[in-house]
Design an enzyme around this catalytic site. Structure first.
Site, PDB file in Angstrom:
ATOM      1  N   SER A 120      39.045  43.810  41.070  1.00 25.27           N
ATOM      2  CA  SER A 120      37.696  44.366  40.905  1.00 25.27           C
ATOM      3  C   SER A 120      37.246  45.069  42.191  1.00 25.27           C
ATOM      4  O   SER A 120      37.879  46.029  42.616  1.00 25.27           O
ATOM      5  CB  SER A 120      36.735  43.250  40.496  1.00 25.27           C
ATOM      6  OG  SER A 120      35.546  43.780  39.979  1.00 25.27           O
ATOM      7  N   ASP A 142      38.070  44.443  33.472  1.00 22.81           N
ATOM      8  CA  ASP A 142      38.053  43.885  34.821  1.00 22.81           C
ATOM      9  C   ASP A 142      39.165  42.853  35.029  1.00 22.81           C
ATOM     10  O   ASP A 142      39.314  41.912  34.254  1.00 22.81           O
ATOM     11  CB  ASP A 142      36.686  43.223  35.045  1.00 22.81           C
ATOM     12  CG  ASP A 142      36.420  42.893  36.503  1.00 22.81           C
ATOM     13  OD1 ASP A 142      37.328  42.381  37.172  1.00 22.81           O
ATOM     14  OD2 ASP A 142      35.287  43.135  36.957  1.00 22.81           O
TER      15      ASP A 142
END
Length: 304
Positions: A38, A182
């Site tokens: 991320s 993600d």
């Protein structure tokens, strides 16, 4: 072989940037491998290139508009406290367009392509340092790790973007016939991957306090409830990743040096405030400096 691992954490990535700046510039750590999830994936390419001022400038100037082309929430202040509420119009507009998420983050994709040039990509790819980003393949129900050595420029920029898409608040991406989101949904702190790739010493920046200092207030709206639920799930994933990382390190006789945030930086890492992130970068740098001063020469944390 030394590796730097940076966890997910949204806007808190500014703190990780400060830690990394100290480790690279002052502690003179030379890394053979960078692994990020991320916000960590947004940092590692620039860190590998030693372009610290460039990534610091990006993290010091980013805001909501830099990330979202359709932001699903609004930020209100009540009694000096930030409250997150649904932007009903933007969410409905997204659904009318046939999107599967509350918001869209195409602006982040454009920012990544502006910040990492093709020449910089080629410099990294032909160098001796490996850069790896973490993504979650929702279609195949598995975590995947994308090395710069296996990607074209366009692909690598997309994987960085995908790794940072905090679904369902940000874009859901279909690539190679699969839906991706993600990387933190599966591997928030990818220590194990760094060890599996041969690292014998790993510096790990965890964008969370080592001990839980947070007692969440009651949810005020559905959006607040969803972020609270996701926060709870990610905390469990983070704890699991760290426990597994310690176990694998013991098996491989590897050293792990942990850098946690000393305090709770924010309860909503989807809020990108320039002034706050600039301060977090400085705090990360000073935290790493103080930690290394206290343990100089650096003593690895004892593995359990």
């Amino acid at each position: 072989m030394r590796a730097l691992v940076i966890s997910g954490g949204g806007s808190k990535g500014a703190f990780a940037g400060g830690v990394a700046q100290f480790l690279i510039q002052e502690a003179k750590h030379e890394y053979d491998l960078f692994v990020g999830t991320s916000t960590g994936s947004l940092l590692i390419s620039h860190l590998a290139l030693n372009k610290l001022d460039k990534i610091k400038n990006i993290y010091s100037n980013v805001n909501q508009d830099s990330i979202f082309n359709n932001c699903p929430f609004i930020i209100k202040k009540k009694h000096g406290v930030e409250i997150i509420a649904i932007n009903h119009w933007n969410v409905i507009r997204n659904f009318i367009k046939g999107k599967k998420t509350f918001g869209e983050s195409e602006n982040l994709r454009k920012l990544i392509r502006r910040s990492i040039t093709e020449d910089e990509f080629n410099e990294l790819k032909h160098g001796n340092t490996d850069v790896v980003v973490t993504v979650s393949n929702l279609s195949l129900n598995q975590v995947e790790y994308k090395s710069i050595n296996d990607c074209t420029y366009e692909e690598f920029c997309d994987w960085i973007w995908i790794s940072s898409n905090y679904t369902p608040f940000m874009s859901l991406v279909k690539k190679n016939g699969c839906e991706y989101a993600d990387g933190g949904l599966g591997s928030l702190v990818p220590i194990e991957e760094a060890l599996n790739r041969g690292a014998t010493e790993v510096d790990v920046v965890v964008l969370h306090t080592e001990v839980n200092h947070l007692n969440r207030m009651s949810s005020k709206n559905p959006f607040d409830l969803i972020t609270t639920i996701f926060g709870f799930m990610l905390d469990r994933i983070e704890n699991q990743n760290i426990r597994i990382g310690k176990l694998v390190a013991n098996q491989k006789n590897a050293i792990i040096n942990f850098y946690y945030t000393p305090t709770v930086l924010t309860t909503n890492s989807l809020v990108f405030n320039k002034d706050r992130m600039t301060l977090w970068w400085k705090r990360g740098y000073l935290y790493a400096k103080n930690k290394n001063d206290e343990t100089s020469p650096i003593e690895p944390e004892k593995q359990e």
